[in-house]
Design a protein around this motif. Structure first.
Motif, PDB file in Angstrom:
ATOM      1  N   LEU A   1       0.805  -1.216   0.000  1.00 55.26           N
ATOM      2  CA  LEU A   1       0.000   0.000   0.000  1.00 55.26           C
ATOM      3  C   LEU A   1       0.844   1.276   0.000  1.00 55.26           C
ATOM      4  O   LEU A   1       0.370   2.331  -0.432  1.00 55.26           O
ATOM      5  CB  LEU A   1      -0.917   0.027   1.228  1.00 55.26           C
ATOM      6  CG  LEU A   1      -1.965  -1.077   1.345  1.00 55.26           C
ATOM      7  CD1 LEU A   1      -2.693  -0.963   2.682  1.00 55.26           C
ATOM      8  CD2 LEU A   1      -2.958  -1.026   0.196  1.00 55.26           C
ATOM      9  N   ARG A   2       2.095   1.171   0.463  1.00 51.89           N
ATOM     10  CA  ARG A   2       2.919   2.361   0.648  1.00 51.89           C
ATOM     11  C   ARG A   2       3.116   3.179  -0.636  1.00 51.89           C
ATOM     12  O   ARG A   2       2.985   4.414  -0.590  1.00 51.89           O
ATOM     13  CB  ARG A   2       4.265   1.979   1.272  1.00 51.89           C
ATOM     14  CG  ARG A   2       5.157   3.183   1.569  1.00 51.89           C
ATOM     15  CD  ARG A   2       6.350   2.837   2.444  1.00 51.89           C
ATOM     16  NE  ARG A   2       5.952   2.806   3.859  1.00 51.89           N
ATOM     17  CZ  ARG A   2       5.949   1.712   4.603  1.00 51.89           C
ATOM     18  NH1 ARG A   2       6.321   0.551   4.087  1.00 51.89           N
ATOM     19  NH2 ARG A   2       5.570   1.768   5.867  1.00 51.89           N
TER      20      ARG A   2
ATOM     21  N   ALA B   1       2.684  13.047  -2.462  1.00 50.33           N
ATOM     22  CA  ALA B   1       3.850  13.647  -3.121  1.00 50.33           C
ATOM     23  C   ALA B   1       3.699  15.154  -3.301  1.00 50.33           C
ATOM     24  O   ALA B   1       4.688  15.901  -3.227  1.00 50.33           O
ATOM     25  CB  ALA B   1       4.078  12.975  -4.473  1.00 50.33           C
ATOM     26  N   SER B   2       2.482  15.617  -3.525  1.00 46.45           N
ATOM     27  CA  SER B   2       2.263  17.056  -3.730  1.00 46.45           C
ATOM     28  C   SER B   2       1.716  17.741  -2.483  1.00 46.45           C
ATOM     29  O   SER B   2       1.169  18.846  -2.553  1.00 46.45           O
ATOM     30  CB  SER B   2       1.298  17.276  -4.900  1.00 46.45           C
ATOM     31  OG  SER B   2       0.069  16.596  -4.690  1.00 46.45           O
TER      32      SER B   2
ATOM     33  N   LYS C   1      -1.921  10.172  10.232  1.00 40.80           N
ATOM     34  CA  LYS C   1      -1.728  10.595   8.856  1.00 40.80           C
ATOM     35  C   LYS C   1      -1.333  12.067   8.847  1.00 40.80           C
ATOM     36  O   LYS C   1      -1.726  12.829   9.738  1.00 40.80           O
ATOM     37  CB  LYS C   1      -3.013  10.376   8.048  1.00 40.80           C
ATOM     38  CG  LYS C   1      -3.308   8.911   7.761  1.00 40.80           C
ATOM     39  CD  LYS C   1      -4.556   8.738   6.903  1.00 40.80           C
ATOM     40  CE  LYS C   1      -4.774   7.270   6.544  1.00 40.80           C
ATOM     41  NZ  LYS C   1      -5.993   7.080   5.718  1.00 40.80           N
ATOM     42  N   PRO C   2      -0.555  12.515   7.857  1.00 38.02           N
ATOM     43  CA  PRO C   2      -0.081  13.902   7.855  1.00 38.02           C
ATOM     44  C   PRO C   2      -1.208  14.897   7.656  1.00 38.02           C
ATOM     45  O   PRO C   2      -2.238  14.594   7.047  1.00 38.02           O
ATOM     46  CB  PRO C   2       0.905  13.929   6.674  1.00 38.02           C
ATOM     47  CG  PRO C   2       0.508  12.790   5.816  1.00 38.02           C
ATOM     48  CD  PRO C   2      -0.035  11.734   6.722  1.00 38.02           C
ATOM     49  N   GLY C   3      -1.010  16.101   8.182  1.00 37.28           N
ATOM     50  CA  GLY C   3      -2.002  17.157   8.040  1.00 37.28           C
ATOM     51  C   GLY C   3      -2.242  17.875   9.354  1.00 37.28           C
ATOM     52  O   GLY C   3      -2.003  17.319  10.437  1.00 37.28           O
ATOM     53  N   THR C   4      -2.694  19.114   9.261  1.00 34.06           N
ATOM     54  CA  THR C   4      -3.077  19.909  10.428  1.00 34.06           C
ATOM     55  C   THR C   4      -4.536  20.300  10.270  1.00 34.06           C
ATOM     56  O   THR C   4      -4.961  20.707   9.183  1.00 34.06           O
ATOM     57  CB  THR C   4      -2.211  21.170  10.537  1.00 34.06           C
ATOM     58  OG1 THR C   4      -0.838  20.789  10.677  1.00 34.06           O
ATOM     59  CG2 THR C   4      -2.615  22.000  11.753  1.00 34.06           C
ATOM     60  N   PHE C   5      -5.299  20.190  11.357  1.00 36.45           N
ATOM     61  CA  PHE C   5      -6.745  20.362  11.300  1.00 36.45           C
ATOM     62  C   PHE C   5      -7.178  21.390  12.341  1.00 36.45           C
ATOM     63  O   PHE C   5      -6.676  21.395  13.465  1.00 36.45           O
ATOM     64  CB  PHE C   5      -7.438  19.026  11.535  1.00 36.45           C
ATOM     65  CG  PHE C   5      -6.826  17.918  10.709  1.00 36.45           C
ATOM     66  CD1 PHE C   5      -7.147  17.779   9.370  1.00 36.45           C
ATOM     67  CD2 PHE C   5      -5.894  17.062  11.261  1.00 36.45           C
ATOM     68  CE1 PHE C   5      -6.561  16.792   8.600  1.00 36.45           C
ATOM     69  CE2 PHE C   5      -5.298  16.066  10.516  1.00 36.45           C
ATOM     70  CZ  PHE C   5      -5.635  15.928   9.168  1.00 36.45           C
TER      71      PHE C   5
ATOM     72  N   TRP D   1       1.212   5.327   5.067  1.00 38.93           N
ATOM     73  CA  TRP D   1       1.317   6.767   4.842  1.00 38.93           C
ATOM     74  C   TRP D   1       2.616   7.332   5.414  1.00 38.93           C
ATOM     75  O   TRP D   1       2.909   8.499   5.217  1.00 38.93           O
ATOM     76  CB  TRP D   1       0.109   7.499   5.411  1.00 38.93           C
ATOM     77  CG  TRP D   1      -0.316   7.038   6.776  1.00 38.93           C
ATOM     78  CD1 TRP D   1       0.107   7.502   7.977  1.00 38.93           C
ATOM     79  CD2 TRP D   1      -1.280   6.006   7.058  1.00 38.93           C
ATOM     80  NE1 TRP D   1      -0.514   6.828   9.001  1.00 38.93           N
ATOM     81  CE2 TRP D   1      -1.381   5.916   8.472  1.00 38.93           C
ATOM     82  CE3 TRP D   1      -2.065   5.173   6.259  1.00 38.93           C
ATOM     83  CZ2 TRP D   1      -2.227   5.003   9.093  1.00 38.93           C
ATOM     84  CZ3 TRP D   1      -2.907   4.267   6.878  1.00 38.93           C
ATOM     85  CH2 TRP D   1      -2.992   4.182   8.277  1.00 38.93           C
ATOM     86  N   HIS D   2       3.396   6.522   6.120  1.00 37.96           N
ATOM     87  CA  HIS D   2       4.739   6.930   6.528  1.00 37.96           C
ATOM     88  C   HIS D   2       5.724   6.523   5.431  1.00 37.96           C
ATOM     89  O   HIS D   2       5.555   5.476   4.796  1.00 37.96           O
ATOM     90  CB  HIS D   2       5.125   6.281   7.850  1.00 37.96           C
ATOM     91  CG  HIS D   2       4.189   6.620   8.981  1.00 37.96           C
ATOM     92  ND1 HIS D   2       3.666   7.878   9.165  1.00 37.96           N
ATOM     93  CD2 HIS D   2       3.681   5.854   9.995  1.00 37.96           C
ATOM     94  CE1 HIS D   2       2.885   7.872  10.230  1.00 37.96           C
ATOM     95  NE2 HIS D   2       2.861   6.672  10.744  1.00 37.96           N
ATOM     96  N   PRO D   3       6.754   7.328   5.193  1.00 37.65           N
ATOM     97  CA  PRO D   3       7.658   7.051   4.062  1.00 37.65           C
ATOM     98  C   PRO D   3       8.349   5.700   4.115  1.00 37.65           C
ATOM     99  O   PRO D   3       8.646   5.119   3.086  1.00 37.65           O
ATOM    100  CB  PRO D   3       8.682   8.197   4.140  1.00 37.65           C
ATOM    101  CG  PRO D   3       8.014   9.266   4.925  1.00 37.65           C
ATOM    102  CD  PRO D   3       7.106   8.567   5.889  1.00 37.65           C
TER     103      PRO D   3
END
Length: 378
Positions: free
Chosen positions: A37-38, A46-47, A81-85, A324-326
């Motif tokens: 899945l990675r 990527a963007s 998962k990455p992101g700020t909310f 979702w981690h590299p």
């Protein structure tokens, strides 16, 4: 998602154990699955995460006021998962909402592998915990003397644990379950519901107009982009005089102020709207319902402190393996995480003991973390 600790100690059902036997229960198999899945997740990221959000709203989506104030800024404390909310609060009506809100792409990204896929085992374990089952049965019991339903639709049914509990109270009722995830099909296969409906409630309701005596929404409405549209859909699906039961987190709970970003019912990024009780009552009236009961004591689940401690510890630990981690965690990181989980467990247990001790007080005060409304169609 019900407000339950992320380190739940409950066991999955025997049926779910049988289904998982020989699949992803093996650590190596899970690691291999994550590896497949990675690349897809890394391509999605990527963007950056900008495309996962709509433009920021300058007015309250509930009342239209421009008197907004930031209430909370956080990261994804559950899946990481990455992101700020950001959660904003309307100073005019008290409505809380995610701002900027997730886009369609964002909803797909952040829900992916949470309740289904690699997150299925954990989700099923928490949603099917014995405490949750008791909570569901109590919700059904509260309607025993008000309705004798022939057909019942549970919206946002997940793996069908609420209908399973409600059937013990209403054994002659036909239960349908609606959800977007694959869990609803497993619920039908396990016999927890009589019919699985997969899709959006607002899309399905017109084809089911007037077919149900009861519609239930337990910890569902806060996940939806337009709660008012969901109420209108419920009115459409219900027969005249039918009942709508809604249970949601209470953003005005004293715990939400005391615990800040570590209060589990904020549940970012999945909770898009958190409505004070007065706002939801008014919206039900506008949608053609009459509220017949408001309950705050029974809907409270005594997990706030334990969940906050668990979230904080999880935030400090090295990350678990996830696509979702590299890259996968190193051997050292895995060992540190295992030690931290073992060492932190007594703190979670102690916090849960405090939750249980304070529970009777919380239920009767502003610390109650949820409320339940029962409304009758016009």
């Amino acid at each position: 998602m019900p407000p339950v600790p992320p380190w739940g100690c409950s066991r999955p059902s025997a049926g779910s154990e049988r289904r998982r036997s020989g699949t992803t229960s093996n650590v190596t198999t899970r690691a291999e699955h994550i590896a497949t899945l990675r690349p897809g997740y890394q391509q999605d990221l990527a963007s950056g995460t900008g495309r996962f959000f709509e433009p920021r709203q300058e007015v309250c989506p509930w009342c239209g006021s421009n008197r907004l104030r930031e209430r909370l800024r956080t990261t994804d404390l559950l899946q990481h998962k990455p992101g700020t909310f950001v959660i904003d609060r309307c100073l005019t009506c008290g409505h809380h909402f995610q701002n900027p809100r997730l886009s369609e792409q964002g909803l797909e990204f952040y829900y992916r592998d949470c309740y289904d896929g690699i997150g299925r085992e954990h989700a099923e374990k928490l949603l099917g915990a014995s405490g949750s089952r008791q909570h569901h049965r109590a919700a059904a019991e509260s309607m025993r003397h008000l309705v004798d339903p022939e057909r019942w639709l549970d919206v946002g049914t997940g793996y069908g644990y609420f209908p399973e509990a409600a059937r013990q109270v209403f054994p002659k009722t036909t239960f349908h379950g609606l959800d977007q995830g694959e869990g609803v099909t497993f619920a039908e296969a396990e016999g927890r519901i009589d019919q699985a409906l997969r899709g959006l409630f607002t899309h399905l309701a017109p084809s089911r107009a007037g077919q149900y005596d009861v519609v239930s929404m337990h910890h569902y409405l806060e996940h939806t982009p337009d709660p008012r549209a969901e109420l209108r859909a419920a009115r459409t699906a219900l027969a005249p005089g039918g009942l709508l039961q809604i249970e949601v987190p209470d953003p005005e709970s004293a715990y939400s102020r005391m615990l800040g970003r570590w209060w589990l019912p904020w549940f970012q990024p999945q909770h898009l709207h958190l409505m004070p009780c007065r706002n939801l009552r008014e919206a039900l009236g506008d949608a053609g319902f009459t509220v017949v009961n408001v309950e705050r004591r029974v809907p409270h689940r005594p997990v706030d402190l334990a969940a906050a401690v668990a979230l904080r510890l999880s935030h400090l630990m090295p990350r678990d393996d996830a696509p979702w981690h590299p890259r996968p965690p190193s051997t050292t990181a895995r060992r540190v995480r295992k030690l931290a989980r073992t060492g932190g467990l007594p703190a979670v247990v102690a916090a849960y003991a405090l939750d249980l001790s304070f529970g009777p007080v919380a239920r009767r005060t502003s610390f109650s973390n949820a409320y339940r409304l029962l409304a009758r169609r016009g």
